[in-house]
Scaffold this active site. Structure first.
Site, PDB file in Angstrom:
ATOM      1  N   CYS A   1       0.868  -1.179   0.000  1.00 60.49           N
ATOM      2  CA  CYS A   1       0.000   0.000   0.000  1.00 60.49           C
ATOM      3  C   CYS A   1       0.906   1.232   0.000  1.00 60.49           C
ATOM      4  CB  CYS A   1      -0.928   0.007   1.209  1.00 60.49           C
ATOM      5  SG  CYS A   1      -1.814   1.573   1.367  1.00 60.49           S
TER       6      CYS A   1
ATOM      7  N   HIS B   1      -6.372   3.246   0.371  1.00 58.11           N
ATOM      8  CA  HIS B   1      -6.089   3.601   1.766  1.00 58.11           C
ATOM      9  C   HIS B   1      -6.790   4.933   1.958  1.00 58.11           C
ATOM     10  CE1 HIS B   1      -2.904   3.946   5.183  1.00 58.11           C
ATOM     11  NE2 HIS B   1      -3.740   4.972   5.317  1.00 58.11           N
TER      12      HIS B   1
ATOM     13  N   HIS C   1      -8.176   8.462   2.437  1.00 52.83           N
ATOM     14  CA  HIS C   1      -7.456   9.734   2.526  1.00 52.83           C
ATOM     15  C   HIS C   1      -8.421  10.865   2.241  1.00 52.83           C
ATOM     16  CE1 HIS C   1      -7.088   7.988  -1.477  1.00 52.83           C
ATOM     17  NE2 HIS C   1      -7.196   9.215  -1.946  1.00 52.83           N
TER      18      HIS C   1
ATOM     19  N   ASP D   1      -0.284  16.489  -2.833  1.00 54.29           N
ATOM     20  CA  ASP D   1      -0.663  15.549  -3.886  1.00 54.29           C
ATOM     21  C   ASP D   1       0.290  15.735  -5.069  1.00 54.29           C
ATOM     22  OD1 ASP D   1      -3.583  13.969  -4.621  1.00 54.29           O
ATOM     23  OD2 ASP D   1      -2.183  14.390  -6.246  1.00 54.29           O
TER      24      ASP D   1
HETATM   25  P1  AMP Z   1      -7.894   9.037  -5.020  1.00 53.36           P
HETATM   26  O1  AMP Z   1      -7.973   9.060  -6.533  1.00 53.36           O
HETATM   27  O2  AMP Z   1      -8.993   9.762  -4.325  1.00 53.36           O
HETATM   28  O3  AMP Z   1      -7.680   7.634  -4.509  1.00 53.36           O
HETATM   29  O4  AMP Z   1      -6.613   9.888  -4.662  1.00 53.36           O
HETATM   30  C1  AMP Z   1      -5.308   9.399  -4.768  1.00 53.36           C
HETATM   31  C2  AMP Z   1      -4.419  10.604  -4.913  1.00 53.36           C
HETATM   32  O5  AMP Z   1      -3.097  10.200  -4.627  1.00 53.36           O
HETATM   33  C3  AMP Z   1      -4.414  11.206  -6.326  1.00 53.36           C
HETATM   34  O6  AMP Z   1      -4.870  12.559  -6.262  1.00 53.36           O
HETATM   35  C4  AMP Z   1      -2.958  11.111  -6.747  1.00 53.36           C
HETATM   36  O7  AMP Z   1      -2.525  12.227  -7.482  1.00 53.36           O
HETATM   37  C5  AMP Z   1      -2.245  10.975  -5.404  1.00 53.36           C
HETATM   38  N1  AMP Z   1      -0.968  10.311  -5.465  1.00 53.36           N
HETATM   39  C6  AMP Z   1      -0.684   9.151  -6.092  1.00 53.36           C
HETATM   40  N2  AMP Z   1       0.615   8.829  -5.935  1.00 53.36           N
HETATM   41  C7  AMP Z   1       1.160   9.825  -5.172  1.00 53.36           C
HETATM   42  C8  AMP Z   1       2.472  10.081  -4.675  1.00 53.36           C
HETATM   43  N3  AMP Z   1       3.487   9.261  -4.926  1.00 53.36           N
HETATM   44  N4  AMP Z   1       2.665  11.196  -3.947  1.00 53.36           N
HETATM   45  C9  AMP Z   1       1.644  12.048  -3.704  1.00 53.36           C
HETATM   46  N5  AMP Z   1       0.382  11.860  -4.143  1.00 53.36           N
HETATM   47  C10 AMP Z   1       0.146  10.769  -4.879  1.00 53.36           C
HETATM   48 ZN    ZN Z   2      -2.410   1.527   3.526  1.00 60.94          ZN
END
Ligand code: AMP
Ligand code: ZN
Length: 113
Positions: free
Chosen positions: A4, A97, A99, A30
């Site tokens: 994860c 996970h 958020h 993000d």
């Molecule tokens: P969700 O689509 O609501 O599950 O949000 C996941 C978020 O995680 C998205 O807005 C992605 O841009 C962000 N995300 C994915 N990988 C990373 C990373 N390595 N660092 C920071 N944010 C990330």
């Molecule tokens: Zn997790």
């Protein structure tokens, strides 16, 4: 939780620029911002859906939202902000996970569909 991404950020297996942390959660920017300011608040405990929460988790999530509201300067909340929790496929949840997206720093449209 194995494999994860956000657990790996929480336990420092992967590095990210954490802007705030307490016993309940970490916050970082993000990687693909959809607003001028776009932070993610990630509970330290792994679960995917709000529906999985225990009473303790619900209290924890309440504390996280209260803390977010207090981080006005750090998160740029002075003129308003939006919290988003994507749940499941229809909402486009990509990281399994839970958020909270924290969006701020600009006027925002409202077009969820
Ligand atoms: P969700 O689509 O609501 O599950 O949000 C996941 C978020 O995680 C998205 O807005 C992605 O841009 C962000 N995300 C994915 N990988 C990373 C990373 N390595 N660092 C920071 N944010 C990330
Ligand atoms: Zn997790």
């Amino acid at each position: 939780m194995e494999n994860c991404l956000f657990c790996k950020f929480v336990n420092r297996e992967y590095k990210t620029d954490i802007v705030f942390e307490n016993d309940d959660f970490i916050m970082f920017k993000d990687i693909n911002p959809v607003a001028k300011n776009h932070f993610l608040a990630v509970p330290k405990r792994h679960f995917k859906y709000l529906a999985e929460m225990t009473e303790d988790d619900a209290n924890m999530l309440g504390r996280i939202m209260k803390k977010i509201s207090e981080l006005k300067d750090l998160l740029g909340l002075e003129n308003g902000y939006r919290l988003v929790i994507n749940q499941g496929d229809d909402a486009g949840q990509t990281v399994p996970h839970l958020h909270i997206h924290v969006l701020s720093g600009q006027k925002m449209e409202w077009h969820p569909a």
